[in-house]
Motif scaffolding. Structure first.
Motif, PDB file in Angstrom:
ATOM      1  N   GLN A 405      -8.500  -2.175  -0.239  1.00  0.00           N
ATOM      2  CA  GLN A 405      -8.584  -2.445  -1.587  1.00  0.00           C
ATOM      3  C   GLN A 405      -7.290  -3.197  -2.199  1.00  0.00           C
ATOM      4  N   GLY A 406      -6.698  -4.168  -1.218  1.00  0.00           N
ATOM      5  CA  GLY A 406      -5.760  -5.091  -1.642  1.00  0.00           C
ATOM      6  C   GLY A 406      -4.767  -4.400  -2.153  1.00  0.00           C
ATOM      7  N   VAL A 407      -4.137  -3.249  -1.611  1.00  0.00           N
ATOM      8  CA  VAL A 407      -3.000  -2.553  -2.245  1.00  0.00           C
ATOM      9  C   VAL A 407      -2.024  -2.811  -1.140  1.00  0.00           C
ATOM     10  N   PRO A 408      -0.605  -3.446  -1.542  1.00  0.00           N
ATOM     11  CA  PRO A 408       0.582  -3.314  -0.715  1.00  0.00           C
ATOM     12  C   PRO A 408       1.316  -1.962  -0.327  1.00  0.00           C
ATOM     13  N   ILE A 409       2.097  -2.052   0.634  1.00  0.00           N
ATOM     14  CA  ILE A 409       2.298  -0.893   1.364  1.00  0.00           C
ATOM     15  C   ILE A 409       4.004  -0.829   1.177  1.00  0.00           C
ATOM     16  N   ILE A 410       4.398   0.299   0.830  1.00  0.00           N
ATOM     17  CA  ILE A 410       5.922   0.730   1.007  1.00  0.00           C
ATOM     18  C   ILE A 410       5.980   1.497   2.215  1.00  0.00           C
ATOM     19  N   GLY A 411       6.533   1.363   3.424  1.00  0.00           N
ATOM     20  CA  GLY A 411       6.395   1.992   4.726  1.00  0.00           C
ATOM     21  C   GLY A 411       7.468   3.114   4.917  1.00  0.00           C
ATOM     22  N   TRP A 412       6.959   4.144   5.327  1.00  0.00           N
ATOM     23  CA  TRP A 412       8.125   5.128   5.758  1.00  0.00           C
ATOM     24  C   TRP A 412       7.281   5.809   7.065  1.00  0.00           C
ATOM     25  N   PRO A 413       7.153   4.976   8.046  1.00  0.00           N
ATOM     26  CA  PRO A 413       6.636   5.766   9.472  1.00  0.00           C
ATOM     27  C   PRO A 413       7.190   6.840  10.094  1.00  0.00           C
ATOM     28  N   MET A 414       6.515   7.715  10.631  1.00  0.00           N
ATOM     29  CA  MET A 414       7.100   8.981  10.922  1.00  0.00           C
ATOM     30  C   MET A 414       7.056   9.126  12.668  1.00  0.00           C
TER      31      MET A 414
END
Length: 513
Positions: A405-414
């Motif tokens: 959907q073309g939405v950028p990401i703020i990552g918080w991998p677990m």
């Protein structure tokens, strides 16, 4: 893809929702292209979950289509499994809601499914008068290669993750390279030298792995088995992950067919706010899609942040408090899927005390936030034009849904391969900024606000560039399945079927000779 023939395939997904649903989506795609019948085998409670998902899908399907429903071509088969015999709580057949220790126990216990699965496939073969066209099994069920060989059919592994994350995951577990590094950084065999990984970012159980631990003794033989299969299916898009696919193909030295994204068909286009996906996964939403859309309609395009850490992750109480304060300070509207913090029942009731005093009341009155407990209609939310970014654990299904959907990401991998997904999104694609990782590191509200401001500034700087790159990748992802003849993932699925049919014909001919 031309004439449809009476063939059948047996599938074996791993015992986790993030694996079950992509397998079900793959079954639908294969049937739509070929007319083949699919049998999905799993433990009784997971079969019950899949059945409820299929029934929900069929109900919606019947309202909008005259073609055959899922239950006509997807057969569900139970494999006996008793969790208490393995030291697990009663009715534990899925990773959801489990502690890390119990997940490790479940993984080892899942290896006992080999004998009943072998019996099931043999019974189906006797009934059909011929073996299945192939067995498509999860990488975490690598032993299915043995079953396929004994029955006399092709063995295919399906990785529900992306190519980069899968490559990093298998290279790490087969080599454990962090043990031989004197610094925090280490190189992964098969990856370019510029791709340096950090021990401090690994999950504690991966950091402690030495080849004799619980996880190594599970992962290493299964991955080794999976490398003996006839080929791999990968839930990604050829044009989306060039580096990851190059690494994966060189590393495993097997054919890799890119058949993703395995998302609801409506995700093949960027949607308007009036188009609700009606995705059904057998889950009870904490809020209806209609209410979400109604709230999102109150906000301008690209201004809302969506926050969710997936179906089986949560953060610590102190992290939750700082995240809430940072969100409030940002002034940006947001939808936050809330679950109890670490140490509490993740499916239990959410308490106000886990958030700053008066937070929920302030958010409701100002309409700055929509707080949702437990579960939200994620694809409906991400497809809305008011969404500007997604604060995510970087699980692969969430990555595909966001970028489609073309939405950028703020990552918080677990955990799992999420740290590798996040690294790729940051370094290779430029569509992500990492806020933090894991549940042990402390975060500060000022850093939360800074990262949100950076990513959601669509008019200049890094935020503008991220939005542009996310939109470009969204087009690539949607194009792969949009055209029923020309999309790269459609072509890859057709090529996979042709290869398996040809191989089966050759084996039959050789047998006759």
């Amino acid at each position: 893809m031309g004439s449809k023939t009476h063939e059948y395939i047996v599938m074996l997904p791993f015992l986790a929702q993030g694996h079950l649903i992509p397998f079900l989506a793959l079954a639908r795609q294969i049937h739509q292209r070929t007319g083949f019948t699919i049998t999905i085998a799993n433990t009784p409670l997971n079969i019950k979950y899949l059945r409820s998902t299929i029934l929900s899908h069929d109900h919606d399907h019947d309202l909008h289509s005259n073609s055959s429903s899922d239950s006509n071509f997807i057969h569900l088969a139970e494999l006996p499994f008793c969790s208490t015999q393995h030291g697990l709580p009663p009715n534990t057949e899925n990773t959801e809601n489990l502690s890390l220790k119990d997940i490790a126990t479940l993984c080892h216990a899942s290896m006992t499914l080999e004998a009943p699965f072998h019996s099931l496939v043999r019974d189906i073969t006797d009934k059909e008068g011929k073996p299945p066209l192939c067995i498509i099994s999860d990488v975490f069920f690598g032993w299915a290669v043995n079953v396929a060989n004994s029955i006399g059919c092709a063995s295919i592994n399906f990785t529900t993750c992306g190519a980069y994350g899968t490559s990093a995951y298998i290279s790490f577990w087969l080599n454990l390279p962090h043990r031989f590094s004197e610094s925090d950084e280490f190189a992964l065999p098969g990856f370019p030298d510029r791709c340096q990984f950090r021990t401090s970012q690994l999950h504690p159980f991966a950091r402690a792995a030495d080849g004799t631990d619980t996880w190594s003794t599970y992962m290493q033989p299964l991955i080794s088995y999976s490398l003996q299969s006839h080929g791999w299916l990968c839930n990604t898009v050829e044009e989306f992950e060039p580096l990851g696919l190059e690494i994966l193909r060189k590393y495993i030295k097997l054919p890799v067919w890119t058949i993703g994204p395995l998302l609801p068909s409506a995700a093949s286009k960027k949607c308007s706010d009036s188009n609700i996906f009606r995705q059904r996964t057998g889950k009870k939403h904490g809020i209806s899609p209609e209410k979400c859309i109604e709230w999102l309609n109150l906000h301008h395009p690209g201004t809302v942040l969506y926050i969710s850490f997936g179906s089986q992750n949560t953060i610590s109480a102190s992290q939750m408090m700082e995240l809430a304060l940072g969100l409030e300070a940002s002034g940006k509207p947001f939808i936050w899927v809330l679950r109890p913090p670490l140490g509490f029942d993740i499916k239990g009731e959410f308490r106000e005390e886990w958030l700053p005093e008066g937070f929920e009341k302030r958010m409701n009155e100002s309409k700055q936030a929509l707080l949702v407990q437990n579960w939200a209609p994620q694809l409906d939310i991400l497809s809305h034009e008011s969404i500007g970014a997604f604060l995510s654990h970087c699980g692969w299904n969430s990555v595909l849904e966001s970028l489609s959907q073309g939405v950028p990401i703020i990552g918080w991998p677990m955990a799992a391969e999420q740290i590798y997904n996040s690294k790729m999104l940051v370094e290779e694609m430029g569509v992500c900024v990492e806020l933090t990782w894991g549940v042990q590191r402390e975060i500060e509200r000022k850093e939360v606000k800074r990262v949100i401001d950076l990513v959601m500034n669509k008019n200049e700087g890094q935020g503008k560039e991220m939005k542009k790159k996310a939109a470009e990748n969204g087009k690539r992802i949607r194009a792969a399945t949009k055209d029923q003849e020309e999309g790269s993932s459609v072509k890859a699925l057709d090529e996979f079927v042709r290869t398996i049919l040809a191989q089966t014909t050759l084996e039959y001919h050789n047998h006759k000779i």
